[in-house]
Each structure stands twice: as structure tokens, then as C-alpha cells.
Motif scaffolding. Structure first.
Motif, PDB file in Angstrom:
ATOM      1  N   ASN A   1       0.838  -1.200   0.000  1.00 55.29           N
ATOM      2  CA  ASN A   1       0.000   0.000   0.000  1.00 55.29           C
ATOM      3  C   ASN A   1       0.875   1.253   0.000  1.00 55.29           C
ATOM      4  O   ASN A   1       1.130   1.861   1.035  1.00 55.29           O
ATOM      5  CB  ASN A   1      -0.933  -0.013   1.211  1.00 55.29           C
ATOM      6  CG  ASN A   1      -1.974   1.097   1.143  1.00 55.29           C
ATOM      7  OD1 ASN A   1      -2.238   1.639   0.083  1.00 55.29           O
ATOM      8  ND2 ASN A   1      -2.537   1.424   2.287  1.00 55.29           N
ATOM      9  N   LEU A   2       1.335   1.642  -1.199  1.00 56.97           N
ATOM     10  CA  LEU A   2       2.263   2.769  -1.330  1.00 56.97           C
ATOM     11  C   LEU A   2       1.661   3.895  -2.157  1.00 56.97           C
ATOM     12  O   LEU A   2       0.868   3.657  -3.071  1.00 56.97           O
ATOM     13  CB  LEU A   2       3.557   2.297  -2.004  1.00 56.97           C
ATOM     14  CG  LEU A   2       4.365   1.206  -1.285  1.00 56.97           C
ATOM     15  CD1 LEU A   2       5.512   0.749  -2.179  1.00 56.97           C
ATOM     16  CD2 LEU A   2       4.898   1.714   0.043  1.00 56.97           C
ATOM     17  N   THR A   3       2.059   5.111  -1.850  1.00 55.43           N
ATOM     18  CA  THR A   3       1.658   6.263  -2.659  1.00 55.43           C
ATOM     19  C   THR A   3       2.547   6.319  -3.898  1.00 55.43           C
ATOM     20  O   THR A   3       3.558   5.604  -3.992  1.00 55.43           O
ATOM     21  CB  THR A   3       1.812   7.578  -1.876  1.00 55.43           C
ATOM     22  OG1 THR A   3       3.213   7.785  -1.605  1.00 55.43           O
ATOM     23  CG2 THR A   3       1.036   7.529  -0.570  1.00 55.43           C
ATOM     24  N   VAL A   4       2.194   7.176  -4.836  1.00 62.36           N
ATOM     25  CA  VAL A   4       2.999   7.347  -6.045  1.00 62.36           C
ATOM     26  C   VAL A   4       4.410   7.784  -5.681  1.00 62.36           C
ATOM     27  O   VAL A   4       5.402   7.264  -6.203  1.00 62.36           O
ATOM     28  CB  VAL A   4       2.355   8.379  -6.997  1.00 62.36           C
ATOM     29  CG1 VAL A   4       3.261   8.635  -8.199  1.00 62.36           C
ATOM     30  CG2 VAL A   4       0.986   7.906  -7.459  1.00 62.36           C
ATOM     31  N   ASN A   5       4.509   8.713  -4.755  1.00 64.18           N
ATOM     32  CA  ASN A   5       5.820   9.211  -4.350  1.00 64.18           C
ATOM     33  C   ASN A   5       6.640   8.120  -3.661  1.00 64.18           C
ATOM     34  O   ASN A   5       7.862   8.044  -3.831  1.00 64.18           O
ATOM     35  CB  ASN A   5       5.651  10.413  -3.411  1.00 64.18           C
ATOM     36  CG  ASN A   5       6.966  11.133  -3.166  1.00 64.18           C
ATOM     37  OD1 ASN A   5       7.642  11.556  -4.097  1.00 64.18           O
ATOM     38  ND2 ASN A   5       7.349  11.252  -1.891  1.00 64.18           N
ATOM     39  N   ASP A   6       5.962   7.270  -2.881  1.00 64.03           N
ATOM     40  CA  ASP A   6       6.657   6.156  -2.218  1.00 64.03           C
ATOM     41  C   ASP A   6       7.305   5.240  -3.254  1.00 64.03           C
ATOM     42  O   ASP A   6       8.457   4.821  -3.103  1.00 64.03           O
ATOM     43  CB  ASP A   6       5.685   5.341  -1.366  1.00 64.03           C
ATOM     44  CG  ASP A   6       5.211   6.096  -0.134  1.00 64.03           C
ATOM     45  OD1 ASP A   6       5.932   7.027   0.297  1.00 64.03           O
ATOM     46  OD2 ASP A   6       4.124   5.764   0.383  1.00 64.03           O
TER      47      ASP A   6
ATOM     48  N   LEU B   1       6.936  -2.577 -11.452  1.00 65.40           N
ATOM     49  CA  LEU B   1       5.500  -2.275 -11.381  1.00 65.40           C
ATOM     50  C   LEU B   1       4.872  -2.742 -12.686  1.00 65.40           C
ATOM     51  O   LEU B   1       5.402  -2.458 -13.765  1.00 65.40           O
ATOM     52  CB  LEU B   1       5.270  -0.773 -11.198  1.00 65.40           C
ATOM     53  CG  LEU B   1       5.860  -0.133  -9.933  1.00 65.40           C
ATOM     54  CD1 LEU B   1       5.700   1.391  -9.988  1.00 65.40           C
ATOM     55  CD2 LEU B   1       5.194  -0.690  -8.685  1.00 65.40           C
ATOM     56  N   LEU B   2       3.752  -3.451 -12.577  1.00 64.89           N
ATOM     57  CA  LEU B   2       3.063  -3.969 -13.761  1.00 64.89           C
ATOM     58  C   LEU B   2       1.701  -3.295 -13.885  1.00 64.89           C
ATOM     59  O   LEU B   2       0.874  -3.374 -12.961  1.00 64.89           O
ATOM     60  CB  LEU B   2       2.891  -5.485 -13.663  1.00 64.89           C
ATOM     61  CG  LEU B   2       1.965  -6.135 -14.706  1.00 64.89           C
ATOM     62  CD1 LEU B   2       2.516  -5.938 -16.116  1.00 64.89           C
ATOM     63  CD2 LEU B   2       1.774  -7.615 -14.401  1.00 64.89           C
ATOM     64  N   TYR B   3       1.488  -2.617 -15.002  1.00 63.31           N
ATOM     65  CA  TYR B   3       0.224  -1.937 -15.258  1.00 63.31           C
ATOM     66  C   TYR B   3      -0.460  -2.527 -16.484  1.00 63.31           C
ATOM     67  O   TYR B   3       0.196  -2.785 -17.505  1.00 63.31           O
ATOM     68  CB  TYR B   3       0.449  -0.436 -15.524  1.00 63.31           C
ATOM     69  CG  TYR B   3       1.054   0.336 -14.388  1.00 63.31           C
ATOM     70  CD1 TYR B   3       0.257   0.998 -13.461  1.00 63.31           C
ATOM     71  CD2 TYR B   3       2.442   0.429 -14.252  1.00 63.31           C
ATOM     72  CE1 TYR B   3       0.825   1.735 -12.422  1.00 63.31           C
ATOM     73  CE2 TYR B   3       3.014   1.158 -13.221  1.00 63.31           C
ATOM     74  CZ  TYR B   3       2.206   1.805 -12.307  1.00 63.31           C
ATOM     75  OH  TYR B   3       2.764   2.534 -11.290  1.00 63.31           O
ATOM     76  N   GLN B   4      -1.750  -2.717 -16.401  1.00 57.64           N
ATOM     77  CA  GLN B   4      -2.537  -3.087 -17.584  1.00 57.64           C
ATOM     78  C   GLN B   4      -3.207  -1.821 -18.088  1.00 57.64           C
ATOM     79  O   GLN B   4      -3.876  -1.123 -17.323  1.00 57.64           O
ATOM     80  CB  GLN B   4      -3.597  -4.131 -17.249  1.00 57.64           C
ATOM     81  CG  GLN B   4      -4.443  -4.542 -18.460  1.00 57.64           C
ATOM     82  CD  GLN B   4      -5.512  -5.573 -18.118  1.00 57.64           C
ATOM     83  OE1 GLN B   4      -5.725  -5.901 -16.951  1.00 57.64           O
ATOM     84  NE2 GLN B   4      -6.184  -6.089 -19.117  1.00 57.64           N
ATOM     85  N   HIS B   5      -3.035  -1.502 -19.373  1.00 62.69           N
ATOM     86  CA  HIS B   5      -3.620  -0.289 -19.961  1.00 62.69           C
ATOM     87  C   HIS B   5      -4.858  -0.634 -20.788  1.00 62.69           C
ATOM     88  O   HIS B   5      -4.930  -1.690 -21.407  1.00 62.69           O
ATOM     89  CB  HIS B   5      -2.599   0.412 -20.856  1.00 62.69           C
ATOM     90  CG  HIS B   5      -1.558   1.166 -20.085  1.00 62.69           C
ATOM     91  ND1 HIS B   5      -1.059   2.387 -20.494  1.00 62.69           N
ATOM     92  CD2 HIS B   5      -0.919   0.887 -18.922  1.00 62.69           C
ATOM     93  CE1 HIS B   5      -0.165   2.816 -19.614  1.00 62.69           C
ATOM     94  NE2 HIS B   5      -0.059   1.904 -18.658  1.00 62.69           N
TER      95      HIS B   5
END
Length: 405
Positions: free
Chosen positions: A39-44, A100-104
Motif C-alpha cells: 500500500n504505497l503512494t505514487v511518491n513512495d 510495477l506492472l500496469y494493464q492499460h
């Protein structure tokens, strides 16, 4: 599966790009590899990567951004995408790296983005030179076989009508910048166009346009470019988006370089497109019939007709092979003047003026740096937001200065 690897120096920019997609519902974070806390923020997330990168301060190019693109025929759920991502990273030697894995969901085909770094926890640098040619290609082929995916070679040959798979922009329906960015990036990535008007012919199908400003404006003089959403009447609405603020940075200087390359690249489709249009034209008795019979083939003719009803320009968009041609570029028989004569549309426009008058919204150039200014504006040319003439603006500025003194 088509794999694309981009290396860079700003991990923060890459993460923010993907997180912005998540924020606007255009992407989803599927997996975080190598992170003790989930559970991290973008900045983290950015700071954790930066801590790893600081272990090797000599290496400046320390960011790796990978996209894995699948065919629309591939049936890949979230679990499968996670497994594919893990297998791919292992195949290229990044299995122990944080990622980090993102599905677009912003394109016509399924695809995922991997964000990682080539600096290890021991401070060593993973070599990325020829990573795509050597390790990535081998891994890609193995994954295609393992998961029964459409092969990259076949995927590139697949012909899908983009009009049937890319959502049009609608002002107020979604966040303006996100909506424009999705369309602009997909069109520029896949279409072959050789001028700004030709690019706009494609973009306008999705209710978007590229705009340089009026000839007298500073934006025009400085080769600036913005993208706007169009309403049903073809008018620009909402706040325009600067080209430089879009992730792929489709600025005018970058587009100029593409025009020259695309002019050569699209030649492979010229004769096929010309033949298809000629075959349809043989049995048509009106422009409406001509347009409707080309539609099932994925071809859209864009006509320019002035207030007197005179057809003075035509551009053909092939949405299957993703290329654009002015009528005169395909041949005299498919030019505006020829169509005018055939369908009795005030056919008195000299043929050699078509190319000149098809150029709308500023300029036309097939070579970088060479521009021909618009001689006669189309009646549908976009107007500036502020109708105040440039000369009056200058006078107002001078008066203000005098008062201050």
C-alpha cells in the motif's frame, strides 16, 4: 506479442505517466514485484526506485519502461498477464529487479507496461545494449508458444479498422487531456501521414484536431502546436492540450521528421488503395454513394467543399492499412477536379490547384523545415479563441506601457 523497450533517466516521469492512467481509469496496477509494502503512494514508489538507483550513481540511464502488446485475438486475463510479465522479466535477466506492472485500456489492443530499473540491489548495472534484439526476441518467441499467443510477425500483418476499436473524444465525457492523449498517441503511432492536414484528416474522425494558431500568433511563429477536442460542428471546444505535455511529445518538430519518413513508408499501400477506390468509383453516381460504398472497406474520403458548393479538395484515409493520401497523390482520376467533373459539382477548378487548396490550417511540407504557407483558407478553418485582431492586441499593449510610465 510485440515487445517494446525504452530506456531513460527519469523513473519519476515513467511512474507518474502510468499512475495518471490509473487515476483516470485508463489503466490498472496489476502487480508490484520486489516491494515489501504493497500500500504505497505514487511518491513512495518513486523513492524506492531512486534508493536502488543511488547504489550506482555512475549510471545515468537507469530506467527501463517495457510495453508488451497483444493481438485483439489473444484472450489474456489479469492472471495470465501477470505470469507473462514474470516470464518475460526472467527471460531478459530482470527477474530479481523491483517492478510495477500496469494493464492499460487506452488502445485498440490488450497491452501491459512494466516499469523497472537496470540497477541491482548490489549496485551493479544490467547491460541494456541490444537487450531487445538478443534476449527480448528470444523470450518473446518462447512466451508466444507457451501461452499460444498470436506471433509478432502475424500481429503486425493483422488489419483492423481503427474506427471500430478506438473510442471518439467527447467533451465533458472524460478528462480532456487523457482523452486527447489516447487518440493522438494511437494515431501517430500507427498511421502514415505526410503533412499536418493529413494528420488532422485522421484525427478529426475521432473528434480531435492539431492546431498551430493563426499565422500572426506567437505560437505559429515559434512552431507551437496544441491538440483540441472538436464538437459535432467541427469547432474546437475546451482547454487545448500542449503537444509537449503529451507523453509521446508529438510536437511540430517531431511530426516534421515523421512526415518525410511516412511519405516513403506509405508508398507500399498506394497502388492497393488506388485500385480499391477506382473499382468502387466505376459504378457510383454521387459523392454520397461513393462514400458509403468505400466505408465497408475501411476507406474514408474527406471532401472539402466551399460555400458555392465547389469541391476543391479530397483526402483518402485508409483506416485498415493506416495511411493517408491526398487525391492528387493517388492520381488525376481520383483528384477533386476529376470527381467534380464526374458528379457535376461545379467542375471548373484547375487540377494543379487541388494540392495547394487541400492544405488547410497553416502549412504543408514533405521535408522537415520546408513549409508552404496557406494561400486560401478553407471555409471550415478553425478560428482562434480570441477574435481580437493581432494588430489591436499590440496597440493595447503599447497603451498599457505608456500608462505605467
Amino acid at each position: 506479442m510485440v515487445a517494446k523497450i525504452i530506456t531513460g533517466k527519469t523513473i519519476g516521469g515513467v511512474i507518474r505517466y502510468n499512475e495518471q492512467k490509473v487515476k483516470h481509469g485508463q489503466a490498472k496496477l496489476l502487480q508490484m514485484g520486489g516491494f515489501a509494502v504493497k500500500n504505497l503512494t505514487v511518491n513512495d514508489k518513486i523513492q524506492i526506485f531512486k534508493q536502488v538507483q543511488k547504489l550506482n550513481k555512475r549510471t545515468k540511464t537507469n530506467t527501463v519502461h517495457i510495453s508488451l502488446n497483444f493481438s485483439p485475438k489473444d484472450k489474456v486475463n489479469e492472471f495470465t498477464l501477470q505470469r507473462i510479465a514474470e516470464d518475460y522479466l526472467k527471460g531478459i535477466g530482470f527477474e530479481n529487479q523491483p517492478y510495477l506492472l500496469y494493464q492499460h485500456f487506452d488502445a485498440a489492443h490488450p497491452h501491459i507496461h512494466l516499469v523497472t530499473t537496470n540497477i541491482t540491489w548490489e549496485g551493479k548495472r544490467i547491460e541494456t545494449h541490444n537487450l531487445g534484439k538478443i534476449k527480448s526476441e528470444k523470450t518473446r518467441r518462447e512466451i508466444e508458444g507457451r501461452y499460444q499467443l498470436v506471433k509478432a510477425e502475424e500481429q503486425r500483418k493483422q488489419k483492423v479498422n481503427l474506427l471500430q476499436s478506438l473510442e471518439k473524444a467527447a467533451y465533458g465525457k472524460r478528462e480532456t487531456k487523457a482523452s486527447i492523449s489516447n487518440i493522438v498517441q494511437e494515431v501517430i503511432r500507427t498511421y502514415q501521414f505526410a503533412s499536418l492536414p493529413e494528420l488532422n484528416a485522421v484525427l478529426e474522425q475521432f473528434n480531435v484536431c492539431a492546431y498551430r494558431g493563426e499565422k500572426e500568433s506567437d505560437m505559429f511563429k515559434k512552431s507551437g502546436l496544441v491538440y483540441s477536442i472538436l464538437d459535432a460542428a467541427g469547432n474546437r471546444v475546451g482547454v487545448p492540450v500542449k503537444a509537449s505535455s503529451i507523453y509521446s511529445s508529438p510536437t511540430l518538430p517531431r511530426l516534421e521528421k515523421m512526415f518525410f519518413r511516412n511519405k516513403e513508408a506509405r508508398k507500399q499501400h498506394r497502388e492497393t488503395l488506388r485500385g480499391q477506390i477506382q473499382e468502387v468509383l466505376k459504378s457510383c453516381s454521387s459523392l454520397d454513394e461513393f462514400t458509403s460504398r468505400l466505408r465497408p472497406k475501411g476507406i474514408k474520403p474527406v471532401f472539402r467543399i466551399n460555400e458555392e458548393g465547389r469541391l476543391y479538395g479530397v483526402t483518402y484515409i485508409d483506416n485498415v492499412n493506416r495511411c493517408v493520401f491526398n487525391g492528387s497523390a493517388l492520381g488525376k482520376d481520383l483528384s477533386a477536379n476529376s470527381l467534380s467533373a464526374r458528379f457535376s459539382l461545379n467542375a471548373d477548378l484547375p487540377y494543379d490547384l487541388e494540392r495547394e487548396q487541400e492544405v488547410k490550417m497553416g502549412w504543408h511540407g514533405n521535408e522537415p523545415g520546408k513549409r508552404t504557407q496557406l494561400v486560401e483558407s478553407s471555409p471550415n478553418s478553425y478560428q482562434t479563441e480570441d477574435p481580437t485582431p493581432y494588430e489591436l492586441k499590440q496597440k493595447k499593449k503599447k497603451k498599457r506601457k505608456k500608462r505605467i510610465q
